[in-house]
Design an enzyme around this catalytic site. Structure first.
Site, PDB file in Angstrom:
ATOM      1  N   ASP A 231      27.042 122.618 107.044  1.00 34.19           N
ATOM      2  CA  ASP A 231      25.590 122.676 106.892  1.00 34.19           C
ATOM      3  C   ASP A 231      24.940 121.307 107.070  1.00 34.19           C
ATOM      4  OD1 ASP A 231      23.129 123.978 105.817  1.00 34.19           O
ATOM      5  OD2 ASP A 231      23.407 122.474 104.254  1.00 34.19           O
ATOM      6  N   GLU A 304      26.362 122.620 112.068  1.00 36.42           N
ATOM      7  CA  GLU A 304      24.929 122.890 112.212  1.00 36.42           C
ATOM      8  C   GLU A 304      24.206 121.610 112.575  1.00 36.42           C
ATOM      9  OE1 GLU A 304      21.111 124.668 109.765  1.00 36.42           O
ATOM     10  OE2 GLU A 304      22.347 123.141 108.865  1.00 36.42           O
TER      11      GLU A 304
END
Ligand SMILES: *[C@@H]1O[C@H](CO)[C@@H](O)[C@H](O)[C@H]1NC(C)=O
Ligand SMILES: *[C@@H]1O[C@H](CO)[C@@H](O)[C@H](O)[C@H]1NC(C)=O
Ligand SMILES: *[C@@H]1O[C@H](CO)[C@@H](O)[C@H](O)[C@H]1NC(C)=O
Ligand SMILES: CC(=O)N[C@H]1CO[C@H](CO)[C@@H](O)[C@@H]1O
Ligand SMILES: [Ca+2]
Ligand SMILES: [Ca+2]
Length: 587
Positions: A231, A304
């Site tokens: 993330d 990401e």
């Protein structure tokens, strides 16, 4: 030895040529992730097993067969770790435990066991940039406990010369509005938080933090996960303080006058730093070492990153180092978002990836996630199948956010029901501009109460209003639906060497049609053509590619298309209504 080296060099050069690459790749077996269908589960909204209105692990386990039926290769779960849920799991208070409302470690082991039985892979979300302020590490750091003093990014701040008042170290802004610095009375220092106040940035310049986070990775690999989706990676490192120990201010972007909006600043000092790239290479080493020691299939690293191509592509690694297997490609989200959905913006998005990707790497395509409005709402409901087809026809891996296979659209959430911190930090008049709740409404299984998601009187977010017609039960029973089209696409890719290994050619036709040809010598050609405009048009595919046969077979068509499967289609004149999309083959 010298003469022997020459032919080897020669072969390598040849392999760069298109023709040679085609024949070489037919014999190459791709690793499992290279043509994988990844499926993102947002656990809070997927399936509630115990009637508290919140999705959970046992709920996911009970629906793994659905994913298997879809043909999904691997599911990645948004965070399931212990968390006060300020940012719905992206604020982790214990990286080694499960959030009680989602279940227990035992439930997680059952989930993995069931997934293994079904030959489905499970990937976890790794949230490396920050922890919750309720994490033990943070509490110890506040107290300057030995070993934890520098776990986070602490700073004294600055004293304003004219007022004598203490101010934050720099003008940096957080993602959810307002300063990125928070004062802690107890420690008498500010800490950095690139996201919410309760999400304190870990200090990656501290080797103990780097080692700790690798422990997190190994811990879950030991529990049997097939890899991680990392993330918010570009914000991992910030610039170092200057020679006076001060953090420099960001320049103004000129994009907005809203001084609390992160886009007010350029964010060059707190995003996309070179040290971050190297950290991703280190995590890749953790994956590879694990496989070497424990065997089994490749453990993947997906990253990401919403960043410019020159930065994003470095995550793949370079000639001497392996990086992420797949840095997520959000171009299909970001390009149409800024220039409008059209064949032209889709082409730009595809160009931006394929023309920048280093050779020998694998592409990937993402059209949605829990931070964006749902795909069907963004691209238009009429383009649902066109977009689902596109990501599976383009080369490489594709990623589905839960509900895209059904054409689920955004729910409408009142200010009273709003949950997302990005919206709560705004106000009743502006929250809809910032909210991410509409794409997080419960998954739609049936036409029954709560769409079969939960037996609770109230679910954590209300349902989207279309659940009575857009759901798994209805779409599975229909002879043709977004769901059946999605399944056919996965099946096609699983059985097609052309889609797995073939070369790619694409173009815009008649301004509003996007066409992709996949080809591999000795195998059937596959052609995708979609009308992304608002009016009917007629395309001549021979204008795109003169080598195409005069007719192709209709393999898969969008929901409202009148063309029947198996029909022969004259490629020189294909009439397409708005949103109509076709997959044609040369058999
Ligand atoms: C000091 O405080 C004054 C009054 O609030 C403000 O206008 C000024 O910008 C501050 N100076 C700095 C360097 O932040
Ligand atoms: C590849 O990346 C490593 C690690 O960041 C770096 O040290 C090396 O210089 C890079 N090599 C090339 C050829 O770019
Ligand atoms: C199609 O219509 C929608 C809604 O009116 C509009 O937003 C979009 O820009 C149009 N697309 C094209 C390609 O003209
Ligand atoms: C797509 C995604 O995972 N977005 C997350 C990025 O990180 C922030 C902070 O952890 C989350 O709020 C987003 O949901
Ligand atoms: Ca529950
Ligand atoms: Ca950071």
């Amino acid at each position: 030895m010298q003469p022997l080296q020459l032919p080897i060099v020669f072969i390598c050069l040849l392999a760069l040529g298109q023709a040679c690459q085609d024949s070489a790749s037919t014999t190459t077996t791709k690793d499992w992730w290279e043509n994988a269908q990844f499926y993102q589960i947002y656990p809070r909204s997927f399936m509630d097993s115990d009637g508290d209105g919140i999705g959970d692990l046992n709920g996911i386990t009970s629906k793994l067969e659905y994913l298997k039926e879809l043909g999904v290769t691997a599911a990645w779960l948004s965070p399931i770790f212990k968390s006060p849920m300020v940012d719905f799991g992206y604020d982790i208070s214990d990286f080694f435990d499960i959030q009680p409302e989602y279940g227990t470690l035992e439930d997680f082991r059952n989930l993995i066991k069931k997934a293994n039985e079904l030959e489905l892979k499970i990937i976890l979300d790794f949230v490396p940039n920050h922890s919750s302020d309720e994490n033990e590490w943070f509490k110890k750091s506040v107290k300057r406990e030995k070993g934890y003093q520098d776990y986070y990014v602490w700073h004294d701040g600055k004293v304003n010369a004219s007022t004598g008042v203490r101010e934050p170290p720099s003008n940096w802004l957080q993602a959810f509005r307002g300063s990125a610095w928070e004062w802690v009375e107890e420690r008498q220092q500010y800490y950095l938080h690139q996201f919410a106040v309760q999400q304190a940035d870990l200090n990656y310049r501290n080797p103990d933090v780097v080692a700790q986070m690798k422990r997190v990775l190994r811990y879950w690999l030991n529990e049997g996960v097939a890899g991680f989706r990392c993330d918010a990676v570009p914000v991992l490192f910030e610039v170092e303080p200057d020679e006076n120990g001060q953090y420099p201010d960001e320049g103004l972007s000129g994009l907005t006058d809203d001084v609390d909006n992160r886009n007010y600043l350029k964010n060059e000092l707190i995003e996309n730093r070179p040290e971050t790239i190297d950290m991703s290479y280190q995590w890749r080493t953790v994956m590879d070492d694990y496989q070497r020691i424990h065997g089994g299939e490749t453990r993947v690293l997906l990253i990401e990153t919403y960043a410019p191509p020159a930065y994003t592509m470095q995550f793949y690694g370079n000639r001497s180092v392996e990086g992420a297997h797949l840095p997520f490609n959000f171009n299909l989200i970001t390009v149409p978002a800024s220039s409008g959905v059209s064949a032209g913006s889709i082409k730009t998005a595809v160009d931006n990836w394929l023309l920048n990707m280093p050779s020998g790497r694998t592409a990937n395509w993402v059209i949605g996630n829990h931070d964006q409005r749902r795909a069907a709402s963004r691209y238009g409901v009429a383009n649902t199948d066109a977009m689902n087809m596109l990501v599976m026809i383009l080369p490489g891996a594709s990623v589905t956010y839960q509900g895209e296979e059904l054409g689920m659209t955004d729910g409408w959430i009142s200010w009273e029901d709003t949950q997302d911190p990005a919206a709560c930090n705004a106000n009743e008049d502006t929250y809809e501009e910032f909210t991410r709740d509409p794409s997080r409404t419960p998954f739609q299984w049936t036409s029954d109460t709560n769409a079969g998601f939960s037996t609770a009187a109230k679910t954590w977010l209300p349902l989207a209003s279309d659940y009575e017609t857009v759901n798994v039960a209805m779409e599975s029973a229909a002879s043709k639906s977004h769901l059946t089209i999605y399944k056919s696409l996965i099946e096609l890719r699983k059985g097609s060497k052309t889609l797995q290994n073939g070369a790619t050619k694409y173009a815009v036709l008649n301004e509003e049609a996007f066409v992709v040809k996949r080809y591999l010598s000795g195998y059937p050609i596959i052609v995708y053509v979609a009308n992304l405009g608002n009016a009917s048009l007629t395309v001549d595919l021979q204008e795109f590619d003169t080598t195409l046969a005069s007719s192709l077979t209709m393999e898969i068509s969008s929901l409202d298309s009148q063309k029947t499967e198996g029909a022969l289609i004259e490629v020189s004149s294909i009439a397409l209504s708005a949103g109509e999309a076709l997959v044609l083959t040369s058999i």
